[in-house]
Design an enzyme around this catalytic site. Sequence first.
Site, PDB file in Angstrom:
ATOM      1  N   HIS A 195       3.924 -23.747  15.143  1.00 31.77           N
ATOM      2  CA  HIS A 195       5.225 -24.410  15.290  1.00 31.77           C
ATOM      3  C   HIS A 195       5.179 -25.550  16.318  1.00 31.77           C
ATOM      4  O   HIS A 195       5.610 -26.670  16.053  1.00 31.77           O
ATOM      5  CB  HIS A 195       6.287 -23.411  15.751  1.00 31.77           C
ATOM      6  CG  HIS A 195       6.404 -22.192  14.888  1.00 31.77           C
ATOM      7  ND1 HIS A 195       6.162 -22.194  13.540  1.00 31.77           N
ATOM      8  CD2 HIS A 195       6.755 -20.912  15.191  1.00 31.77           C
ATOM      9  CE1 HIS A 195       6.366 -20.971  13.053  1.00 31.77           C
ATOM     10  NE2 HIS A 195       6.715 -20.177  14.031  1.00 31.77           N
TER      11      HIS A 195
ATOM     12  N   HIS B 209       7.518 -21.998   9.088  1.00 33.45           N
ATOM     13  CA  HIS B 209       8.939 -22.181   8.767  1.00 33.45           C
ATOM     14  C   HIS B 209       9.592 -23.268   9.630  1.00 33.45           C
ATOM     15  O   HIS B 209      10.645 -23.780   9.276  1.00 33.45           O
ATOM     16  CB  HIS B 209       9.706 -20.852   8.826  1.00 33.45           C
ATOM     17  CG  HIS B 209      10.045 -20.381  10.208  1.00 33.45           C
ATOM     18  ND1 HIS B 209       9.141 -19.778  11.031  1.00 33.45           N
ATOM     19  CD2 HIS B 209      11.201 -20.424  10.913  1.00 33.45           C
ATOM     20  CE1 HIS B 209       9.712 -19.475  12.179  1.00 33.45           C
ATOM     21  NE2 HIS B 209      10.968 -19.844  12.138  1.00 33.45           N
TER      22      HIS B 209
ATOM     23  N   ARG C 284       0.820  -1.214   0.000  1.00 27.51           N
ATOM     24  CA  ARG C 284       0.000   0.000   0.000  1.00 27.51           C
ATOM     25  C   ARG C 284       0.852   1.262   0.000  1.00 27.51           C
ATOM     26  O   ARG C 284       0.449   2.282  -0.521  1.00 27.51           O
ATOM     27  CB  ARG C 284      -0.912  -0.004   1.235  1.00 27.51           C
ATOM     28  CG  ARG C 284      -2.059  -0.979   1.060  1.00 27.51           C
ATOM     29  CD  ARG C 284      -2.986  -0.932   2.238  1.00 27.51           C
ATOM     30  NE  ARG C 284      -2.388  -1.636   3.360  1.00 27.51           N
ATOM     31  CZ  ARG C 284      -3.066  -2.447   4.171  1.00 27.51           C
ATOM     32  NH1 ARG C 284      -4.351  -2.625   3.993  1.00 27.51           N
ATOM     33  NH2 ARG C 284      -2.475  -3.064   5.164  1.00 27.51           N
TER      34      ARG C 284
ATOM     35  N   LYS D 125      12.726 -26.732   8.946  1.00 27.13           N
ATOM     36  CA  LYS D 125      13.988 -26.893   9.675  1.00 27.13           C
ATOM     37  C   LYS D 125      14.410 -28.362   9.601  1.00 27.13           C
ATOM     38  O   LYS D 125      13.592 -29.261   9.856  1.00 27.13           O
ATOM     39  CB  LYS D 125      13.808 -26.480  11.135  1.00 27.13           C
ATOM     40  CG  LYS D 125      13.622 -24.966  11.324  1.00 27.13           C
ATOM     41  CD  LYS D 125      13.489 -24.637  12.791  1.00 27.13           C
ATOM     42  CE  LYS D 125      13.082 -23.194  13.017  1.00 27.13           C
ATOM     43  NZ  LYS D 125      14.180 -22.248  13.144  1.00 27.13           N
TER      44      LYS D 125
ATOM     45  N   LYS E  69      17.573 -19.136  24.281  1.00 20.66           N
ATOM     46  CA  LYS E  69      16.917 -19.506  23.021  1.00 20.66           C
ATOM     47  C   LYS E  69      17.108 -21.006  22.867  1.00 20.66           C
ATOM     48  O   LYS E  69      18.241 -21.482  22.681  1.00 20.66           O
ATOM     49  CB  LYS E  69      17.583 -18.749  21.872  1.00 20.66           C
ATOM     50  CG  LYS E  69      17.256 -19.277  20.478  1.00 20.66           C
ATOM     51  CD  LYS E  69      15.940 -18.779  19.979  1.00 20.66           C
ATOM     52  CE  LYS E  69      15.617 -19.304  18.589  1.00 20.66           C
ATOM     53  NZ  LYS E  69      14.236 -19.102  18.213  1.00 20.66           N
TER      54      LYS E  69
ATOM     55  N   ASP F  38       1.233 -17.064  17.974  1.00 19.05           N
ATOM     56  CA  ASP F  38       2.558 -16.875  17.383  1.00 19.05           C
ATOM     57  C   ASP F  38       3.357 -18.177  17.336  1.00 19.05           C
ATOM     58  O   ASP F  38       4.055 -18.448  16.360  1.00 19.05           O
ATOM     59  CB  ASP F  38       3.324 -15.831  18.212  1.00 19.05           C
ATOM     60  CG  ASP F  38       4.586 -15.359  17.529  1.00 19.05           C
ATOM     61  OD1 ASP F  38       4.510 -15.053  16.328  1.00 19.05           O
ATOM     62  OD2 ASP F  38       5.646 -15.295  18.189  1.00 19.05           O
TER      63      ASP F  38
ATOM     64  N   LYS G 264       8.558 -15.470  25.257  1.00 18.04           N
ATOM     65  CA  LYS G 264       9.563 -14.459  24.891  1.00 18.04           C
ATOM     66  C   LYS G 264      10.261 -13.997  26.161  1.00 18.04           C
ATOM     67  O   LYS G 264       9.707 -14.123  27.263  1.00 18.04           O
ATOM     68  CB  LYS G 264       8.859 -13.246  24.276  1.00 18.04           C
ATOM     69  CG  LYS G 264       8.123 -13.534  22.985  1.00 18.04           C
ATOM     70  CD  LYS G 264       8.992 -13.253  21.793  1.00 18.04           C
ATOM     71  CE  LYS G 264       8.246 -13.375  20.491  1.00 18.04           C
ATOM     72  NZ  LYS G 264       9.132 -13.715  19.377  1.00 18.04           N
TER      73      LYS G 264
ATOM     74  N   GLU H  32      12.510 -18.280  23.838  1.00 18.21           N
ATOM     75  CA  GLU H  32      13.288 -17.249  23.147  1.00 18.21           C
ATOM     76  C   GLU H  32      13.812 -16.246  24.160  1.00 18.21           C
ATOM     77  O   GLU H  32      13.120 -15.903  25.115  1.00 18.21           O
ATOM     78  CB  GLU H  32      12.407 -16.512  22.155  1.00 18.21           C
ATOM     79  CG  GLU H  32      11.991 -17.377  20.993  1.00 18.21           C
ATOM     80  CD  GLU H  32      11.223 -16.565  19.974  1.00 18.21           C
ATOM     81  OE1 GLU H  32      11.851 -16.039  19.060  1.00 18.21           O
ATOM     82  OE2 GLU H  32      10.005 -16.442  20.143  1.00 18.21           O
TER      83      GLU H  32
HETATM   84  C1  BG6 Z   1       7.996 -16.782  14.206  1.00 20.40           C
HETATM   85  C2  BG6 Z   1       7.361 -15.937  15.267  1.00 20.40           C
HETATM   86  O1  BG6 Z   1       7.034 -17.544  13.527  1.00 20.40           O
HETATM   87  O2  BG6 Z   1       8.920 -17.665  14.826  1.00 20.40           O
HETATM   88  C3  BG6 Z   1       8.405 -15.159  16.041  1.00 20.40           C
HETATM   89  O3  BG6 Z   1       6.451 -15.028  14.660  1.00 20.40           O
HETATM   90  C4  BG6 Z   1       9.451 -16.093  16.599  1.00 20.40           C
HETATM   91  O4  BG6 Z   1       7.830 -14.399  17.089  1.00 20.40           O
HETATM   92  C5  BG6 Z   1       9.974 -17.001  15.500  1.00 20.40           C
HETATM   93  O5  BG6 Z   1      10.501 -15.302  17.119  1.00 20.40           O
HETATM   94  C6  BG6 Z   1      10.891 -18.056  16.064  1.00 20.40           C
HETATM   95  O6  BG6 Z   1      11.508 -18.694  14.993  1.00 20.40           O
HETATM   96  P1  BG6 Z   1      12.933 -19.350  15.145  1.00 20.40           P
HETATM   97  O7  BG6 Z   1      13.201 -19.951  13.812  1.00 20.40           O
HETATM   98  O8  BG6 Z   1      13.875 -18.236  15.515  1.00 20.40           O
HETATM   99  O9  BG6 Z   1      12.822 -20.332  16.242  1.00 20.40           O
END
Ligand code: BG6
Length: 521
Positions: free
Chosen positions: A287, A225, A87, A229, A378, A282, A373, A263
């Site tokens: 995931h 995503h 946009r 992995k 991590k 999220d 978070k 994280e």
């Molecule tokens: C994303 C989330 O899908 O995955 C993020 O929106 C998160 O908030 C991220 O930080 C974590 O992905 P990864 O690959 O760093 O574990």
Amino acid sequence: MKTEDKIERQWNADAGTGSPSRASDGGPSARAGSASNSLQPDAARQTIIIIFGASGDLTRRKLVPALFNLEGDGLLSERFSIVGYARTHKDKEAFCNELREGVEKFSRRNPFPESAWQRFSSRLHYHSGAYNDPASYEKLKRLLRKIGAGTGATVHLYYLALPPNASEEVLTGMRQTGLVESFQDKIDARVMVEKPFGLDYEGARRLNLALSDLFEESQIHRIDHYLAKDTIRNLLVFRFANTIFEPVWNRGYIDNIQITAAERIGVEGRGGYYEEAGVVRDMVQNHILQVMALTAMEAPLAGDVESVRDKTVELFKSLAAIGPEDFVLGQYHGYRQERNVDPKSSTPTFVALKLAVNNWRWQGVPFYIRSGKALAGKVTEVTIQFKEVPLSIFGGTLNPKNHPNRLVLRLQPNEGVRLSFLAKQPGLGDAIRPAHLDFRYASMGLEMPEAYERIILDGLRGNRALFWRADGIEAAWRVVEPLLALPRTGVDLPRYERGTWGPDEANRFLQKDGRHWLPSY
Ligand code: BG6
């Protein structure tokens, strides 16, 4: 790694998961051409990637750096173009400069290859317009015709890097203006949709319907995503390419399973998005439930994409409904002061959750999930805690009953697998002590591909193994619905300090079951 090796690796990786020809959960018949499931890269085909939401963070941080890397490795068509649609009004130069900054910062190519960027940026186009303006889609059509003029077979990949409501708006715009249909004769069309896919079950259903108005299920790629992995793909291999784990993978031997996706970072400037999403939308709905499914599902009938997806859906359907006593939510101190966050926000940034699987294999084995978070580290890992020995025959200070075997599948970082057991301590006495068998992915000496590179590549090739199916995503929303009932403001959730493992309530939650969170290794 040489390009040829990379391609060969990709082909091998996909060989067992190519899509079968079976018409799946389909929806109405396609209006556009069907996706090719060829394992060959589309080297000579004209490929146009149309990114909706092109001025967003994801495009700059993930998509374009991934495309740049793929192009550098020779894995994209020699004739590809990228059309950014957003946009925001800006000219092509401003668009390219923004992307360049993203690539410099986030691409794995270091030092920045100036000549490669010049070549890459000559393929970029920018188109600004509202998502609900038919005239803007007509203009887009003209641009796509111009780019594709005089070329033969073409792939159009529509990438919706947008929040769910905007994705719906774009799909409506595409349908009303016949965008996909108007190229039908010579185009192989695909669509990729970013997460969160809907904000709840109803939203996901609406999005699925809007997609099925335009595309066949085989053309639709719902992104997660984590599925791209390597270590998460390995859950299947670990369980079903080996014989020794299956006999103990059940209630007879396992006491509980813990899945942690923690994280260290906070919301990092994404307050606006996170306020709506929270940790459940999220991380958990997508995931973590995928990791849980791959850990707990029954053996698929075969390794093909639909057989695996069938078992994933079956697992979601066998989860017991979550009650109020099955979870603890939390929020980190300082979250309410983040940019674009309501000072009275009730959005959870942490969840501890107990899931029960209602089937013979897992009856009575709790699955404890923890994600958040601003935590102490991590780490994403699955810990299988086996039952304790029935009786200790050893004296001494270490009682084997307190040290049951443990298998940890470390998904990231320092990816690997650790099996913990007890061993006799060398020496004259009879002491025993904990020991480990450790496998590290790094010892294989091969690089793990970046998840977004694999996602885009598989989307272009029409390989759907790394993506969600319509019924799976809807079933996953059904699972987390009870966690979403909280009003968005005004409720004071348990707080936790940054850099800890969440609120105290999360520890008490497990203590109630006579268990504790297992430390990460
Ligand atoms: C994303 C989330 O899908 O995955 C993020 O929106 C998160 O908030 C991220 O930080 C974590 O992905 P990864 O690959 O760093 O574990």
